[in-house]
Scaffold this motif. Structure first.
Motif, mmCIF file in Angstrom:
data_model
loop_
_atom_site.group_PDB
_atom_site.id
_atom_site.type_symbol
_atom_site.label_atom_id
_atom_site.label_comp_id
_atom_site.label_asym_id
_atom_site.label_seq_id
_atom_site.Cartn_x
_atom_site.Cartn_y
_atom_site.Cartn_z
ATOM 1 N N VAL A 60 0.841 -1.207 0.000
ATOM 2 C CA VAL A 60 0.000 0.000 0.000
ATOM 3 C C VAL A 60 0.873 1.254 0.000
ATOM 4 O O VAL A 60 0.653 2.195 -0.788
ATOM 5 N N LEU A 61 1.877 1.282 0.874
ATOM 6 C CA LEU A 61 2.761 2.445 0.964
ATOM 7 C C LEU A 61 3.534 2.659 -0.333
ATOM 8 O O LEU A 61 3.687 3.796 -0.798
ATOM 9 N N LEU A 62 4.016 1.589 -0.934
ATOM 10 C CA LEU A 62 4.762 1.718 -2.192
ATOM 11 C C LEU A 62 3.870 2.205 -3.331
ATOM 12 O O LEU A 62 4.326 2.914 -4.232
ATOM 13 N N THR A 63 2.592 1.861 -3.295
ATOM 14 C CA THR A 63 1.652 2.365 -4.302
ATOM 15 C C THR A 63 1.494 3.877 -4.173
ATOM 16 O O THR A 63 1.525 4.614 -5.175
ATOM 17 N N VAL A 64 1.351 4.336 -2.922
ATOM 18 C CA VAL A 64 1.224 5.780 -2.677
ATOM 19 C C VAL A 64 2.505 6.502 -3.078
ATOM 20 O O VAL A 64 2.474 7.552 -3.739
ATOM 21 N N ILE A 65 3.645 5.919 -2.704
ATOM 22 C CA ILE A 65 4.940 6.529 -3.047
ATOM 23 C C ILE A 65 5.117 6.611 -4.558
ATOM 24 O O ILE A 65 5.536 7.639 -5.103
ATOM 25 N N SER A 66 4.783 5.545 -5.260
ATOM 26 C CA SER A 66 4.919 5.528 -6.726
ATOM 27 C C SER A 66 4.021 6.574 -7.377
ATOM 28 O O SER A 66 4.429 7.262 -8.324
#
Length: 514
Positions: A60-66
């Motif tokens: 989830v966090l990597l999706t937001v970061i991307s």
């Protein structure tokens, strides 16, 4: 060096690659969850679940970061954001390595289960990934051609998913030929198809055409495993064929049926008399082909005994179809009776409780005859206590073994018939008192030999009052081969021969009837 580190840890491409890796890690960690119990036993209960939750949060966090990186947001330059990006990317790398190690350690047997679990959850996972991409990733793609291409692929996948949910996408076919299991009271004719369908068996008896459906109180059953019970006398020495009609939609009012497929005619021979050659196989653990190769070295046989452990467990109907029903069909061709003694691996998984109905058996312990000889088939159940963590509180095999031993002690052999006992585990029960009682009763019943498996070894134990054959299995001779056996029964004796998949004889013994 600084430029290299920036490109390695803080670039858009790194964030996107790690986002994809983390999403795949979630899918694969879920798919390999059957091994969590061993990790939790080593560390602490709940460790693996905690790890999985962290993997989900990381994705989830990597999706937001991307998404923020693709928007060139000002937040991307802040130290906290960069630290968070590095941490989540490292977690993604760790989770990916864990999945890879899990895959390697699990081996081919368990990996096949993981693939089925993956396939089961894939539509749900794909829907989440698709919605997430539509909301956060695609709107931030700046290249118009790339955005259109990804959007087209997503739409095409969704259309195919909807179509395949409503209509069949493959031809209807048999995935196994018929097997005739002897359940101790009648014959169960079992076969499977690649999609849900109804089924029947057809034969002539006393000059009339007989068609018997796979049904329950008048309602035809729709499934991929088809089981039809037939009285001994109606199938004995007879010719039959099986058929199935695809069920596309089953409704309260009406429904839709598809193609009907029919097998070739099969002639069933159970008139065996004094000379019976029985192929015995045990512990093939999904290795169908090498087991069949060993069987090919044993010559002609006219009955089959399956001593259990066809797969790691019974998580899916496909495991029963591919490794038990299809395998039994291949080696028996539906032409001869098959006896089945349940192994401890057939007691595991969510489909284990359905196995008796799939095989048309009220119980996994029973008595029957092959030719002029009596057989006592026993059910050793699991090989550990019921409260063992592997079973997740889902078993009560101690009770089942007690009931079986009570049943066994009530048997008699007043006509002194020549008798053979079958059990997956040579000890029969893990409880010492039950094991002693069972063996003592087999002695009273004049059993001449006990045939078993379980230990992945090939042994002929010349015990008193009767010998025990431990019938091989995969890697039973320590050479990576498979060992199968044949029992050649005649009025005077039982000739026992075991061979491995290289055609080498591992056991050659003769037992005299008691």
């Amino acid at each position: 060096m600084k430029k290299f580190l920036n490109a390695l840890f803080f670039s858009k491409s790194t964030a996107i690659i790690c986002m994809i890796a983390s999403a795949l890690a979630v899918l694969l960690n879920y798919s390999f969850r059957f091994g969590y119990v061993f990790i939790d036993n080593t560390l602490f209960n709940g460790f693996s679940l905690g790890l999985f939750i962290i993997a989900v949060l990381d994705a989830v966090l990597l999706t937001v970061i991307s998404a923020l990186k693709m928007k060139d947001s000002d937040k991307c330059d802040k130290k906290v954001f960069k630290a968070l990006q590095v941490i989540t990317e490292l977690f993604a790398a760790v989770f990916s390595i864990v999945v890879l190690v899990n895959f390697i350690v699990s081996g081919s047997e368990s990996s096949s289960v993981a693939i089925k679990l993956c396939r089961e959850i894939l539509p749900f996972w794909s829907a989440i990934v698709g919605i997430t991409a539509a909301l956060f990733i695609i709107p931030n793609i700046k290249k118009s051609a790339l955005k259109k291409g990804i959007s087209f692929i997503m739409v095409a996948v969704m259309v195919f998913a909807v179509y395949s949910a409503l209509f069949p996408t493959s031809a209807y076919k048999f995935t196994s030929g018929p097997v005739v299991f002897d359940n101790g009271e009648e014959y169960s004719v079992v076969f499977s198809t690649n999609d849900n369908g109804t089924a029947y068996i057809e034969y002539e008896y006393l000059g009339e055409n007989v068609r018997v459906y796979d049904e329950d109180n008048g309602r035809k059953k729709a499934g991929t495993i088809h089981t039809i019970t037939v009285p001994y006398e109606q199938l004995s020495g007879n010719t039959y064929k099986v058929a199935s009609t695809r069920v596309i939609d089953e409704l309260s009012y009406g429904g839709r049926s598809g193609k009907t497929i029919e097998s070739a005619a099969v002639t069933f021979n159970d008139k065996l008399g004094d000379n019976v050659n029985i192929l015995t196989v045990s512990d093939w653990h999904t290795h169908n082909e090498i087991a069949k190769k060993s069987a090919s070295y044993l010559g002609e046989y006219n009955a089959v005994v399956l001593l259990g452990d066809c797969a790691p467990g019974m998580m899916f109907t496909e495991e029963a179809e591919d490794y038990l029903i299809s395998f039994a069909s291949d080696i028996s061709r539906g032409e001869m009776p098959v006896l089945f003694a349940r192994g401890n691996h057939e007691t595991r998984g969510r489909e284990a409780g359905n196995l008796s109905s799939y095989l048309g058996m009220d119980s996994f312990y029973y008595t029957t005859k092959l030719g002029n000889y009596n057989f006592i088939v026993l059910d050793s159940g699991e090989d550990k206590k019921d409260d063992h963590s592997e079973y997740g509180g889902m078993v009560a095999y101690e009770q089942n073994r007690k009931e079986m031993v009570n049943w066994l002690t009530a048997l008699d052999n007043t006509d002194n018939a020549k008798t053979i006992a079958l059990s997956h585990d040579k000890d029969i029960c893990i409880e010492e008192d039950l094991s002693q009682t069972a063996h003592h009763k087999l002695d009273e019943l004049n059993v001449s030999v006990l045939v078993s498996g379980h230990y992945h070894s090939t042994e002929f134990i010349d015990n008193s009052p009767y010998p025990i054959l431990v019938d091989g299995g995969i890697n039973a001779d320590g050479k990576g081969t498979y060992v199968a056996s044949i029992l050649c029964l005649s009025q005077d004796k039982i000739d026992v021969q075991s061979v491995n998949s290289n055609g080498e004889t591992t056991i050659s013994e003769t037992v005299l009837w008691r």
